[in-house]
Design an enzyme around this catalytic site. Structure first.
Site, PDB file in Angstrom:
ATOM      1  N   GLU A 138      -5.916 -10.947  -1.241  1.00 17.17           N
ATOM      2  CA  GLU A 138      -6.797 -10.774   0.018  1.00 17.17           C
ATOM      3  C   GLU A 138      -8.225 -10.758  -0.339  1.00 17.17           C
ATOM      4  OE1 GLU A 138      -5.345  -7.421   2.097  1.00 17.17           O
ATOM      5  OE2 GLU A 138      -3.092  -7.654   1.992  1.00 17.17           O
ATOM      6  N   ASN A 195       2.414  -5.054  -2.984  1.00 12.96           N
ATOM      7  CA  ASN A 195       0.860  -5.571  -2.768  1.00 12.96           C
ATOM      8  C   ASN A 195      -0.140  -4.289  -2.696  1.00 12.96           C
ATOM      9  OD1 ASN A 195      -1.105  -7.556  -2.149  1.00 12.96           O
ATOM     10  ND2 ASN A 195      -0.993  -6.962  -0.072  1.00 12.96           N
ATOM     11  N   ASP A 205     -11.817 -10.684  -0.550  1.00 16.06           N
ATOM     12  CA  ASP A 205     -13.246 -10.928   0.140  1.00 16.06           C
ATOM     13  C   ASP A 205     -14.294 -10.021  -0.597  1.00 16.06           C
ATOM     14  OD1 ASP A 205     -12.525  -8.153   1.086  1.00 16.06           O
ATOM     15  OD2 ASP A 205     -12.070  -9.294   3.036  1.00 16.06           O
ATOM     16  N   GLU A 238       0.866  -1.232   0.027  1.00 15.97           N
ATOM     17  CA  GLU A 238      -0.043   0.165   0.004  1.00 15.97           C
ATOM     18  C   GLU A 238       0.641   1.347  -0.047  1.00 15.97           C
ATOM     19  OE1 GLU A 238      -2.786  -0.325   3.323  1.00 15.97           O
ATOM     20  OE2 GLU A 238      -3.680  -1.940   2.481  1.00 15.97           O
ATOM     21  N   HIS A 272     -10.145  -6.339  -2.095  1.00 15.95           N
ATOM     22  CA  HIS A 272     -11.349  -6.107  -0.897  1.00 15.95           C
ATOM     23  C   HIS A 272     -12.438  -5.504  -1.943  1.00 15.95           C
ATOM     24  CE1 HIS A 272      -8.837  -7.810   2.050  1.00 15.95           C
ATOM     25  NE2 HIS A 272      -7.851  -6.541   1.914  1.00 15.95           N
TER      26      HIS A 272
HETATM   27  C1  XIL Z   1      -6.197  -6.414   8.141  1.00 12.11           C
HETATM   28  C2  XIL Z   1      -6.670  -7.859   9.241  1.00 12.11           C
HETATM   29  O1  XIL Z   1      -7.636  -8.573   8.280  1.00 12.11           O
HETATM   30  C3  XIL Z   1      -7.288  -7.183  10.277  1.00 12.11           C
HETATM   31  O2  XIL Z   1      -7.556  -8.384  11.384  1.00 12.11           O
HETATM   32  C4  XIL Z   1      -6.257  -6.158  11.244  1.00 12.11           C
HETATM   33  O3  XIL Z   1      -7.206  -5.849  12.204  1.00 12.11           O
HETATM   34  C5  XIL Z   1      -5.959  -5.045  10.124  1.00 12.11           C
HETATM   35  O4  XIL Z   1      -5.536  -5.539   9.217  1.00 12.11           O
HETATM   36  N1  XIL Z   1      -4.918  -4.778   3.705  1.00 12.11           N
HETATM   37  C6  XIL Z   1      -3.922  -5.501   4.051  1.00 12.11           C
HETATM   38  C7  XIL Z   1      -4.166  -6.392   5.175  1.00 12.11           C
HETATM   39  O5  XIL Z   1      -2.815  -5.612   3.585  1.00 12.11           O
HETATM   40  O6  XIL Z   1      -3.142  -6.554   6.058  1.00 12.11           O
HETATM   41  C8  XIL Z   1      -5.346  -5.809   6.075  1.00 12.11           C
HETATM   42  O7  XIL Z   1      -5.597  -7.070   7.264  1.00 12.11           O
HETATM   43  C9  XIL Z   1      -6.435  -5.691   5.217  1.00 12.11           C
HETATM   44  C10 XIL Z   1      -6.228  -4.326   4.357  1.00 12.11           C
END
Ligand code: XIL
Length: 307
Positions: free
Chosen positions: A223, A157, A225, A116, A193
Site C-alpha cells: 500500500e 498485512n 504512498d 493490522e 504508508h
Molecule cells: C483506506 C482507503 O484508502 C480509504 O479510501 C478508506 O476510506 C479507508 O481505508 N490500511 C489499509 C487500507 O489496509 O485498507 C486503508 O485504505 C489504508 C490503511
C-alpha cells in the site's frame, strides 16, 4: 507494480483506466472488498464493485490482490451492533471468508487474509474478532481462506512493520508460529504508508525481508504512498525527494530474494486517501491530478531499466 483501485473512477474516467492498463500489472481493490461493502447484511452479499475491478484486471491480464478478509475497520452495522456469542462470531467469519474467497476463486490469486492485527507495542489488537473469538481467529482465517481456494497465496498485512522494531518483531514471531503450526500462510505485506519526515532504514528493511525469507515467506509492499507535507520546502524539492523514497524502496525489494511486488495506494494524487484521512493536503502518489507522471514515476521506471 500494482495500484489500489477505486470503483468510481474506474467506471467513469477514461484517463484513470488508461493509466491503470498502461502502467500497472496488478490491482488491489482499495475499498470494494472490505467487509461492509461486500457483506452489507447478514445474508446479503454485494460483489458488484469488486467484480468491476476484477473484470477490468482480467481483461488487461493483470493480477488481483484481494484486500482484506479480516480487519477491525469497515465492519457493517449488523455486525457491530449485536452481541454475538463466540460460536456465532466464528460462524460469521467462517461464512464471510468461505463465501468471498470461493466467489473469486481462480481470479483473485492472492489475499490479505488478516489486516493490522498487531499494535505498535507488539500486542494483539483488541477488535471484534480478537475480543469475541480470541487469538485463534488469525489461524482460523488462514485455514478457511485456504479451504476455499487452495491455490491462492495468503498474506498477513500491516503498517509500520517494514523495518526492525517491536511491531515487526511481534509479526515475525506470529507468522513464524503460524508457519511452524502448519497454517497456510505464504507471505507478509508491508503497507508502507510513509512520508518525507520518516528516515528510511533500508538495511533494517532488507534484514526484515531476509528473516521472513528464512521462514519461507514472501514479502510484498502492499500500500505504498509517500506523504510530502513535511520534509521539504518547495513542491519540486518535495517531489524530487519523494522520488528517492520510492526508488530506494523499489531497489530494496528488487534486491531481496523474497520481495515479489510493490503496490502504490492509489493512482493519481487526487484519489489518495491521505488528505481525507489525515485532514490536510498532500500529494503522495506517482501521478499528479492531471495524470501526469511525477519524478517518483520516472525514478521507478529508471530503476526497472537498470535491472
Ligand atoms: C483506506 C482507503 O484508502 C480509504 O479510501 C478508506 O476510506 C479507508 O481505508 N490500511 C489499509 C487500507 O489496509 O485498507 C486503508 O485504505 C489504508 C490503511
Amino acid at each position: 507494480m500494482g495500484a489500489a483501485t477505486l470503483v468510481d473512477p474506474l467506471l467513469e474516467d477514461d484517463r484513470y483506466r488508461h493509466v491503470l492498463a498502461e502502467e500497472f500489472t496488478s490491482l488491489t481493490p482499495e475499498n470494494a472488498m472490505k467487509f461492509a461493502r461486500l457483506h452489507p447484511e447478514r445474508d446479503q452479499y454485494n460483489f458488484s464493485g469488486a467484480t468491476a475491478i476484477v473484470d477490468f484486471a482480467l481483461e488487461h491480464q493483470m493480477q488481483i490482490h484481494g484486500h482484506p478478509l479480516v480487519w477491525h475497520r469497515n465492519l457493517p452495522d449488523w455486525l457491530v451492533e449485536t452481541d454475538w456469542t463466540r460460536e456465532e462470531l466464528i460462524e460469521i467469519l467462517r461464512q464471510h471468508i468461505l463465501t468471498t474467497v470461493s466467489h473469486f476463486q481462480g481470479q483473485v490469486k492472492s489475499w490479505d487474509v488478516v489486516n493490522e492485527a498487531i499494535e505498535h507495542n507488539g500486542r494483539l489488537r483488541s477488535s471484534i474478532w480478537m475480543d469475541g473469538i480470541g487469538e485463534e481467529y488469525i489461524e482460523m482465517a488462514f485455514r478457511w481462506a485456504h479451504e476455499a481456494d487452495p491455490e491462492a497465496q495468503l498474506f498477513y498485512n500491516d503498517y509500520s512493520n517494514h523495518d526492525l522494531r517491536r511491531k515487526s518483531n511481534a509479526i515475525y514471531r506470529l507468522v513464524g508460529q503460524l508457519k511452524r503450526s502448519g497454517v497456510p500462510i505464504d507471505g507478509v505485506g508491508f503497507q508502507m504508508h510513509i512520508g518525507l519526515k520518516d528516515r528510511l532504514k533500508l538495511d533494517d528493511i532488507s534484514r526484515n525481508m531476509e528473516r521472513l525469507a528464512e521462514l519461507g515467506l514472501e514479502v510484498r509492499i502492499t500500500e505504498m504512498d509517500v506523504q510530502v507535507h513535511e520534509g521539504a520546502e518547495t513542491e519540486s524539492e518535495q517531489f524530487n525527494l519523494q522520488a528517492t523514497y520510492y526508488s530506494s524502496i523499489l531497489d530494496t525489494c528488487l534486491v531481496a530474494r523474497n520481495c515479489k511486488g510493490l503496490t502504490v495506494w492509489g493512482v493519481a494524487d487526487h484519489h489518495s486517501w491521505v488528505p481525507h484521512f489525515f485532514d490536510r493536503p498532500d500529494a503522495p502518489l506517482l501521478f499528479d491530478e492531471e495524470y501526469q507522471p511525477k519524478p517518483a514515476y520516472y525514478a521507478i521506471v529508471q530503476k526497472f531499466l537498470e535491472q
